[in-house]
Design a protein around this motif. Structure first.
Motif, mmCIF file in Angstrom:
data_model
loop_
_atom_site.group_PDB
_atom_site.id
_atom_site.type_symbol
_atom_site.label_atom_id
_atom_site.label_comp_id
_atom_site.label_asym_id
_atom_site.label_seq_id
_atom_site.Cartn_x
_atom_site.Cartn_y
_atom_site.Cartn_z
ATOM 1 N N MET A 281 0.311 -1.176 -0.122
ATOM 2 C CA MET A 281 -0.115 -0.669 -0.021
ATOM 3 C C MET A 281 0.584 1.278 -0.197
ATOM 4 O O MET A 281 1.888 1.564 0.365
ATOM 5 C CB MET A 281 -1.281 0.176 1.571
ATOM 6 N N THR A 282 -0.069 2.262 -0.832
ATOM 7 C CA THR A 282 1.470 3.187 -0.841
ATOM 8 C C THR A 282 0.442 4.900 -0.782
ATOM 9 O O THR A 282 -0.988 4.539 -1.095
ATOM 10 C CB THR A 282 1.898 3.727 -2.246
ATOM 11 N N LEU A 283 0.415 4.802 0.724
ATOM 12 C CA LEU A 283 -0.426 6.569 0.929
ATOM 13 C C LEU A 283 0.582 7.788 0.818
ATOM 14 O O LEU A 283 2.294 8.053 1.020
ATOM 15 C CB LEU A 283 -0.790 6.438 2.185
ATOM 16 N N GLU A 284 -0.276 8.869 0.730
ATOM 17 C CA GLU A 284 0.271 10.167 0.424
ATOM 18 C C GLU A 284 -0.495 11.084 1.682
ATOM 19 O O GLU A 284 -0.784 10.993 1.603
ATOM 20 C CB GLU A 284 0.731 10.351 -1.002
ATOM 21 N N ARG B 155 5.034 10.422 1.863
ATOM 22 C CA ARG B 155 4.630 9.607 1.047
ATOM 23 C C ARG B 155 4.523 8.034 2.150
ATOM 24 O O ARG B 155 5.791 7.994 2.971
ATOM 25 C CB ARG B 155 5.590 9.138 -0.376
ATOM 26 N N ALA B 156 4.136 7.874 1.809
ATOM 27 C CA ALA B 156 4.355 6.168 3.307
ATOM 28 C C ALA B 156 3.819 4.911 2.266
ATOM 29 O O ALA B 156 2.531 4.761 2.100
ATOM 30 C CB ALA B 156 3.292 6.360 4.329
ATOM 31 N N GLU B 157 4.821 3.903 2.505
ATOM 32 C CA GLU B 157 5.083 2.761 1.910
ATOM 33 C C GLU B 157 4.722 1.554 2.406
ATOM 34 O O GLU B 157 6.089 1.283 3.825
ATOM 35 C CB GLU B 157 5.933 2.152 1.054
ATOM 36 N N GLU C 70 2.343 -2.146 5.182
ATOM 37 C CA GLU C 70 0.809 -2.109 5.233
ATOM 38 C C GLU C 70 0.756 -2.057 6.614
ATOM 39 O O GLU C 70 1.961 -2.436 7.495
ATOM 40 C CB GLU C 70 1.029 -4.065 5.583
ATOM 41 N N GLY D 288 9.285 2.412 5.592
ATOM 42 C CA GLY D 288 8.719 2.647 4.116
ATOM 43 C C GLY D 288 8.073 4.286 4.860
ATOM 44 O O GLY D 288 7.492 4.897 3.517
ATOM 45 N N THR E 141 8.966 14.164 1.102
ATOM 46 C CA THR E 141 8.417 14.257 -0.453
ATOM 47 C C THR E 141 9.027 15.814 -0.555
ATOM 48 O O THR E 141 9.871 15.956 -0.928
ATOM 49 C CB THR E 141 7.578 13.678 -1.341
#
Length: 136
Positions: free
Chosen positions: A1-4, A15-17, A19, A49, A53
């Motif tokens: 999962m990638t969250l911004e 950015r948080a990558e 689970e 993760g 940015t």
């Protein structure tokens, strides 16, 4: 999962990558200060993760506590984005800072309910813990 996500004024972006390791609402007194009185909705995301940015956060760590957490926030608008806890290989990511908060999907448990206020709502079927849940 990638969250911004980012702060209210837009100067900090992240950015948080990975689970999510936990999805919860925290009722501790410290979180009540940060949120203005409500429980704090958060996800634990792998620290490796997580990265900024754009922009650099201001940090705050209380000097009078034995194992204080470090809170990271925008120095311009004051938005609290994450908390780092000593020894925890995760960041405590604040849901309100996500570009798409619906990706959170809702909390799965309530923690630090010993500090819960009468006006805090916890869904009936949600597991509750007076402090942290036991480690597995």
């Amino acid at each position: 999962m990638t969250l911004e996500g980012g702060c209210y004024c837009g100067k900090l972006r992240y950015r948080a990558e990975g689970e999510p390791m936990m999805k919860a609402q925290c009722h501790c007194r410290e979180c009540q200060y940060i949120t203005g009185g409500a429980p704090n909705l958060f996800m634990l995301m792998p620290a490796q993760g997580f990265s900024y940015t754009s922009g650099e956060p201001k940090q705050f760590t209380r000097g009078d506590l034995e194992q204080p957490v470090t809170r990271e926030f925008c120095a311009d608008c004051g938005t609290h984005l994450i908390t780092r806890r000593p020894g925890l290989p995760a960041v405590v990511l604040k849901i309100g800072t996500l570009d798409e908060p619906a990706k959170f999907g809702g909390p799965k448990l309530a923690i630090y309910t010993m500090d819960r206020q009468d006006f805090h709502v916890i869904p009936e079927q949600m597991p509750q813990f007076e402090g942290l849940p036991p480690r597995r």
